[in-house]
Design a protein around this motif. Structure first.
Motif, PDB file in Angstrom:
ATOM      1  N   ASN A   2      -7.178  20.538  53.641  1.00 19.59           N
ATOM      2  CA  ASN A   2      -7.949  19.759  54.602  1.00 19.59           C
ATOM      3  C   ASN A   2      -9.160  19.113  53.949  1.00 19.59           C
ATOM      4  OD1 ASN A   2      -6.271  20.280  56.718  1.00 19.59           O
ATOM      5  ND2 ASN A   2      -7.407  22.070  57.419  1.00 19.59           N
ATOM      6  N   PHE A   3      -9.700  19.773  52.928  1.00 14.75           N
ATOM      7  CA  PHE A   3     -10.853  19.223  52.219  1.00 14.75           C
ATOM      8  C   PHE A   3     -10.508  17.862  51.623  1.00 14.75           C
ATOM      9  CE2 PHE A   3     -13.029  18.674  48.146  1.00 14.75           C
ATOM     10  CZ  PHE A   3     -14.338  18.630  48.594  1.00 14.75           C
ATOM     11  N   PHE A   4      -9.378  17.747  50.948  1.00 16.99           N
ATOM     12  CA  PHE A   4      -9.003  16.490  50.308  1.00 16.99           C
ATOM     13  C   PHE A   4      -8.622  15.424  51.338  1.00 16.99           C
ATOM     14  CE2 PHE A   4      -8.214  19.608  46.918  1.00 16.99           C
ATOM     15  CZ  PHE A   4      -9.109  19.093  45.992  1.00 16.99           C
ATOM     16  N   LEU A  97     -21.194  16.976  61.795  1.00 17.69           N
ATOM     17  CA  LEU A  97     -21.391  18.365  61.377  1.00 17.69           C
ATOM     18  C   LEU A  97     -20.728  19.369  62.321  1.00 17.69           C
ATOM     19  CD1 LEU A  97     -25.056  18.239  60.088  1.00 17.69           C
ATOM     20  CD2 LEU A  97     -22.953  18.248  58.765  1.00 17.69           C
ATOM     21  N   VAL A  98     -20.594  19.036  63.605  1.00 13.54           N
ATOM     22  CA  VAL A  98     -19.933  19.967  64.527  1.00 13.54           C
ATOM     23  C   VAL A  98     -18.437  19.681  64.663  1.00 13.54           C
ATOM     24  CG1 VAL A  98     -22.020  20.403  65.843  1.00 13.54           C
ATOM     25  CG2 VAL A  98     -20.464  18.602  66.590  1.00 13.54           C
ATOM     26  N   SER A  99     -17.948  18.628  64.017  1.00 19.28           N
ATOM     27  CA  SER A  99     -16.525  18.317  64.081  1.00 19.28           C
ATOM     28  C   SER A  99     -15.742  19.292  63.204  1.00 19.28           C
ATOM     29  CB  SER A  99     -16.286  16.879  63.611  1.00 19.28           C
ATOM     30  OG  SER A  99     -16.491  16.786  62.233  1.00 19.28           O
ATOM     31  N   PRO A 100     -14.433  19.365  63.397  1.00 18.17           N
ATOM     32  CA  PRO A 100     -13.642  20.276  62.563  1.00 18.17           C
ATOM     33  C   PRO A 100     -13.466  19.810  61.124  1.00 18.17           C
ATOM     34  CG  PRO A 100     -12.236  19.149  64.144  1.00 18.17           C
ATOM     35  CD  PRO A 100     -13.638  18.769  64.459  1.00 18.17           C
ATOM     36  N   ALA A 101     -13.997  18.646  60.795  1.00 16.67           N
ATOM     37  CA  ALA A 101     -13.916  18.165  59.411  1.00 16.67           C
ATOM     38  C   ALA A 101     -14.762  19.062  58.512  1.00 16.67           C
ATOM     39  CB  ALA A 101     -14.408  16.728  59.318  1.00 16.67           C
ATOM     40  N   ASN A 102     -14.350  19.181  57.294  1.00 20.32           N
ATOM     41  CA  ASN A 102     -15.040  20.024  56.332  1.00 20.32           C
ATOM     42  C   ASN A 102     -16.406  19.411  55.998  1.00 20.32           C
ATOM     43  OD1 ASN A 102     -15.787  21.667  54.219  1.00 20.32           O
ATOM     44  ND2 ASN A 102     -13.744  21.702  53.318  1.00 20.32           N
ATOM     45  N   LYS A 103     -17.462  20.192  56.133  1.00 17.17           N
ATOM     46  CA  LYS A 103     -18.814  19.688  55.872  1.00 17.17           C
ATOM     47  C   LYS A 103     -19.005  19.364  54.397  1.00 17.17           C
ATOM     48  CE  LYS A 103     -19.349  21.584  59.976  1.00 17.17           C
ATOM     49  NZ  LYS A 103     -18.146  21.882  60.725  1.00 17.17           N
ATOM     50  N   LEU A 104     -18.417  20.172  53.540  1.00 11.52           N
ATOM     51  CA  LEU A 104     -18.515  19.916  52.115  1.00 11.52           C
ATOM     52  C   LEU A 104     -17.793  18.617  51.739  1.00 11.52           C
ATOM     53  CD1 LEU A 104     -19.738  21.210  49.616  1.00 11.52           C
ATOM     54  CD2 LEU A 104     -17.569  22.356  49.232  1.00 11.52           C
ATOM     55  N   ALA A 105     -16.703  18.327  52.432  1.00  9.61           N
ATOM     56  CA  ALA A 105     -15.979  17.075  52.185  1.00  9.61           C
ATOM     57  C   ALA A 105     -16.825  15.876  52.581  1.00  9.61           C
ATOM     58  CB  ALA A 105     -14.659  17.060  52.945  1.00  9.61           C
TER      59      ALA A 105
END
Length: 166
Positions: A2-4, A97-105
């Motif tokens: 998911n990160f990529f 930031l509150v979405s399910p997307a990776n914060k580091l990504a």
């Protein structure tokens, strides 16, 4: 994985317009060539040089300065710092930031876009130097790459700290 995927989505969002890529590349090449033309005019006007800098080696001086300036300007004044500040002022940063997307990504996408843009500009600047100005390279390529990555990480960190203040 998911990160990529998230990294690719943020990258696609940033480079939605092809003109942005062309503008980023052309602006750096025009800056490099303008410095070279100004210094060439200075040396043709009868100026002898400053210390070890003379009409034979000023291209290397300009090229190395242009490469380092590329790192500094992209991370401190360009999109490196502007992306985070823009997200903050538009009010979309809390939603990301509150979405399910990776914060580091999200952070990596902003930083890695700068690295990609800088690497393309550095490669083009070096090609211009090698092809048109007959510059030869002596030294360790690994040391140069490590130094450039260290400069990038340093100025990216400073840019992220400055963007958190804005």
């Amino acid at each position: 994985m998911n990160f990529f995927r998230d990294l690719w989505l943020f990258t696609k969002l940033y480079y939605a317009w092809a003109e942005r890529i062309v503008f980023d590349i052309l602006l750096s090449i025009i800056g490099l060539l303008s410095f070279i033309l100004v210094w060439r005019a200075v040396f043709k006007g009868g100026f002898e040089g400053i210390g070890p800098l003379n009409s034979e080696n000023f291209i290397v001086f300009i090229l190395s300065g242009s490469i380092v300036w590329e790192f500094i300007s992209a991370n401190l004044t360009g999109d490196g710092i502007g992306a985070f500040v823009r997200e903050k002022y538009q009010g979309t940063l809390p939603y990301i930031l509150v979405s399910p997307a990776n914060k580091l990504a999200f952070v990596f996408s902003k930083v890695m876009l700068n690295l990609f843009k800088i690497l393309v500009n550095v490669i083009l600047s070096l090609l211009i130097g090698f092809v048109f100005f007959d510059i030869t390279f002596r030294g360790s390529i690994l040391l140069i790459v490590f130094s450039l990555l260290l400069i990038f990480v340093t100025f990216s960190g400073v840019g992220l700290i400055i963007s958190s203040l804005g």
